[in-house]
Design a protein around this motif. Structure first.
Motif, PDB file in Angstrom:
ATOM      1  N   GLY A  30       0.790  -1.221   0.000  1.00 34.53           N
ATOM      2  CA  GLY A  30       0.000   0.000   0.000  1.00 34.53           C
ATOM      3  C   GLY A  30       0.823   1.272   0.000  1.00 34.53           C
ATOM      4  N   HIS A  31       1.961   1.251   0.662  1.00 27.30           N
ATOM      5  CA  HIS A  31       2.792   2.452   0.734  1.00 27.30           C
ATOM      6  C   HIS A  31       4.233   2.045   0.455  1.00 27.30           C
ATOM      7  CE1 HIS A  31      -0.486   4.917   2.227  1.00 27.30           C
ATOM      8  NE2 HIS A  31      -0.795   3.926   3.040  1.00 27.30           N
ATOM      9  N   VAL A  32       4.515   1.985  -0.821  1.00 24.11           N
ATOM     10  CA  VAL A  32       5.854   1.591  -1.233  1.00 24.11           C
ATOM     11  C   VAL A  32       6.128   2.205  -2.596  1.00 24.11           C
ATOM     12  CG1 VAL A  32       5.133  -0.535  -2.393  1.00 24.11           C
ATOM     13  CG2 VAL A  32       7.431  -0.384  -1.430  1.00 24.11           C
ATOM     14  N   ALA A  33       7.355   2.480  -2.861  1.00 22.23           N
ATOM     15  CA  ALA A  33       7.766   2.907  -4.194  1.00 22.23           C
ATOM     16  C   ALA A  33       8.572   1.782  -4.817  1.00 22.23           C
ATOM     17  CB  ALA A  33       8.603   4.180  -4.135  1.00 22.23           C
ATOM     18  N   ILE A  34       8.247   1.484  -6.056  1.00 20.29           N
ATOM     19  CA  ILE A  34       8.990   0.475  -6.796  1.00 20.29           C
ATOM     20  C   ILE A  34       9.850   1.193  -7.837  1.00 20.29           C
ATOM     21  CG2 ILE A  34       8.891  -1.493  -8.348  1.00 20.29           C
ATOM     22  CD1 ILE A  34       8.077  -2.177  -5.527  1.00 20.29           C
ATOM     23  N   ILE A  51       7.679   4.201  -9.469  1.00 18.21           N
ATOM     24  CA  ILE A  51       6.235   4.378  -9.335  1.00 18.21           C
ATOM     25  C   ILE A  51       5.865   4.285  -7.876  1.00 18.21           C
ATOM     26  CG2 ILE A  51       5.785   1.917  -9.779  1.00 18.21           C
ATOM     27  CD1 ILE A  51       3.112   2.944 -11.124  1.00 18.21           C
ATOM     28  N   SER A  52       4.954   5.151  -7.484  1.00 18.94           N
ATOM     29  CA  SER A  52       4.445   5.165  -6.122  1.00 18.94           C
ATOM     30  C   SER A  52       3.168   4.337  -6.064  1.00 18.94           C
ATOM     31  CB  SER A  52       4.137   6.606  -5.701  1.00 18.94           C
ATOM     32  OG  SER A  52       3.353   6.626  -4.524  1.00 18.94           O
ATOM     33  N   HIS A 104       5.547  10.722  -3.921  1.00 14.88           N
ATOM     34  CA  HIS A 104       4.937  11.286  -5.121  1.00 14.88           C
ATOM     35  C   HIS A 104       6.066  11.612  -6.085  1.00 14.88           C
ATOM     36  CE1 HIS A 104       2.327  13.466  -7.812  1.00 14.88           C
ATOM     37  NE2 HIS A 104       3.181  14.466  -7.782  1.00 14.88           N
ATOM     38  N   PHE A 105       5.952  11.113  -7.302  1.00 11.73           N
ATOM     39  CA  PHE A 105       6.987  11.324  -8.304  1.00 11.73           C
ATOM     40  C   PHE A 105       6.447  12.217  -9.417  1.00 11.73           C
ATOM     41  CE2 PHE A 105       9.703   8.599  -6.161  1.00 11.73           C
ATOM     42  CZ  PHE A 105       9.134   7.361  -5.938  1.00 11.73           C
TER      43      PHE A 105
END
Length: 129
Positions: A30-34, A51-52, A104-105
Motif C-alpha cells: 500500500g505504501h511503497v515505491a517500486i 512508481i508510487s 509522489h513522483f
C-alpha cells in the motif's frame, strides 16, 4: 522475509515490446515505491523508472520517456514496466527495488540507487538489431 522477483525478460527485436513484472512477497504494497534499474554490459546501474503505489505517480529517465510505462497492481503486490519501441541500447539486466513509504513522483525519479530497502535479482532483456 521480503522477496522481489522480476519476470518477463527475454529476447526481442528492435521496435518490439516486453513487459516486466516485479512480484513482492512479504511486503505490504500500500505504501511503497517500486524502482526499476538496469545495468547494461560495461556500464553502471542506472535508474529507469519509479512508481508510487500510494498515488500511482511515476517518473522516468529521459532515455526511456515516452517508450516505457510503469504501473502497479496493489491487490496483486506486483509492479510492471511496459517497454515499447525497444532499442538495442535498452539491452541490460533490469532490477526492481522497493523503498517503503509514501511518495509522489512528479515525472522524474530521485537520483541514485542508495537507500533501497529491497532488491530483486534481475531479469535480462536483450534487444537485437
Amino acid at each position: 522475509e521480503v522477496q522481489l522477483v522480476e519476470s518477463g525478460g527475454g529476447l526481442v527485436q528492435a521496435g518490439g515490446s516486453l513487459r516486466l513484472s516485479c512480484s513482492a512477497s512479504g511486503l505490504p504494497f500500500g505504501h511503497v515505491a517500486i524502482f526499476w534499474f538496469r545495468r547494461a554490459p560495461g556500464k553502471e546501474r542506472e535508474a529507469v523508472s519509479c512508481i508510487s503505489s500510494t498515488d500511482g505517480s511515476a517518473g522516468y529517465a529521459d532515455s526511456v520517456k515516452g517508450r516505457f510505462t510503469a504501473s502497479s497492481n496493489n491487490a496483486k503486490n506486483t509492479a510492471y514496466l511496459q517497454m515499447d519501441s525497444l532499442r538495442p541500447e535498452d539491452t541490460a539486466v533490469y532490477y526492481c527495488a522497493a523503498l517503503q513509504g509514501s511518495f509522489h513522483f512528479p515525472h522524474t525519479c530521485p537520483a541514485g540507487e542508495g537507500g533501497m530497502d529491497y532488491w530483486g535479482k534481475g531479469s535480462l532483456v536483450t534487444v537485437s538489431s
